[in-house]
Design an enzyme around this catalytic site. Structure first.
Site, short mmCIF file in Angstrom:
data_model
loop_
_atom_site.label_atom_id
_atom_site.label_comp_id
_atom_site.label_asym_id
_atom_site.label_seq_id
_atom_site.Cartn_x
_atom_site.Cartn_y
_atom_site.Cartn_z
N HIS A 264 0.86 -1.20 0.00
CA HIS A 264 0.00 0.00 0.00
C HIS A 264 0.89 1.25 0.00
O HIS A 264 1.95 1.26 0.62
CB HIS A 264 -0.92 -0.01 1.23
CG HIS A 264 -2.00 1.01 1.15
ND1 HIS A 264 -1.77 2.34 1.42
CD2 HIS A 264 -3.30 0.92 0.81
CE1 HIS A 264 -2.90 3.01 1.24
NE2 HIS A 264 -3.85 2.17 0.88
N GLU B 78 -4.08 2.22 -7.22
CA GLU B 78 -4.48 3.27 -6.28
C GLU B 78 -3.58 4.49 -6.45
O GLU B 78 -2.51 4.58 -5.81
CB GLU B 78 -4.34 2.76 -4.84
CG GLU B 78 -5.29 1.64 -4.49
CD GLU B 78 -5.58 1.61 -2.99
OE1 GLU B 78 -6.76 1.54 -2.63
OE2 GLU B 78 -4.63 1.67 -2.19
#
Ligand code: PGA
Length: 223
Positions: free
Chosen positions: A97, A146
């Site tokens: 992430h 993302e």
């Protein structure tokens, strides 16, 4: 639509165990078992055992994932959660992430080690990429696009651009299921999963609220 849609909640560092159980017992009973929707919840490590028990007790159609894992085997690595132990609790793990890359110094090499750990333990990585330039390790089957500008800002990427990115990823990695993440809500979710190469969503803030999360699932199921 006959593609399977992944709906993944990333709670980040939120929810006590009792808050997590409350969420689960609001969402779980309202979820229908649907062939085309796969729901995964990624809470903090400390919530995993209780959530696992509750999901099993009620046979909720929900899988668990961790938000991270150790790049090492089990052993003398204080504070780390190795895949070999996590596999008792989760089927999935978010890896790479952007918050981990930015705030915890995770490099492409470190995240590649983490993917190796998931693969050898039978955990499926939900591998986060920030754009088409992020290297995707060989074993990855689920990659969440993302873009950093979209995370937690209320300004998502456009569905058209997300599709463009997904298409480019699939041209090099046809096996990878590409998801979109970044400011997804119940209002914009369908416009992303309508895109041909977008196979699901990784959802932060909007996943914390049970009603909003259920709405996202309903709206995606209609696509
Ligand atoms: P957001 O976070 O939905 O709150 O933008 C997404 C993520 O970081 O995975």
């Amino acid at each position: 639509m006959d593609k399977r849609i992944w709906i993944i909640a990333n709670w980040k560092s939120n929810k006590t165990i009792s808050e997590a159980l409350e969420w689960l017992n609001q969402v779980g009973p309202k979820l229908q078992k649907r062939e085309n929707i796969q729901v995964i919840v990624c809470p903090t490590f400390s919530c995993l055992p209780e959530l696992k028990k509750e999901i099993q007790t009620h046979a909720y159609p929900i899988f668990l994932g961790s938000q991270d894992l150790s790049p090492f085997d089990k052993g003398a690595y204080t504070g780390e959660e190795p895949a070999e132990l996590l596999k008792e609790l989760v089927n999935f793990s978010i890896v790479g992430h952007s918050e981990r890359r930015e705030k915890f110094g995770e490099t492409d090499e470190i995240v590649a080690e983490k993917v190796k750990q998931t693969s050898s333990s039978g955990i499926e990585s939900i591998f986060c990429i920030q754009g088409v330039k992020t290297p995707i390790p060989a074993d990855v089957k689920i990659a969440a696009y993302e873009p950093v500008f979209a995370i937690g800002t209320g300004t998502p990427d456009t569905p058209e651009n997300a599709q463009k990115v997904a298409l480019e990823i699939n041209s090099k990695n046809p096996e990878v299921n590409v998801l979109y993440g970044g400011s997804v809500t119940s209002v914009n979710c369908a416009s992303f999963v309508q895109q041909q190469n977008i196979k699901g969503l990784l959802i932060g803030k909007a996943s914390l609220d049970p009603e909003e999360f259920l709405k996202i699932i309903e709206n995606c199921a209609k696509v």
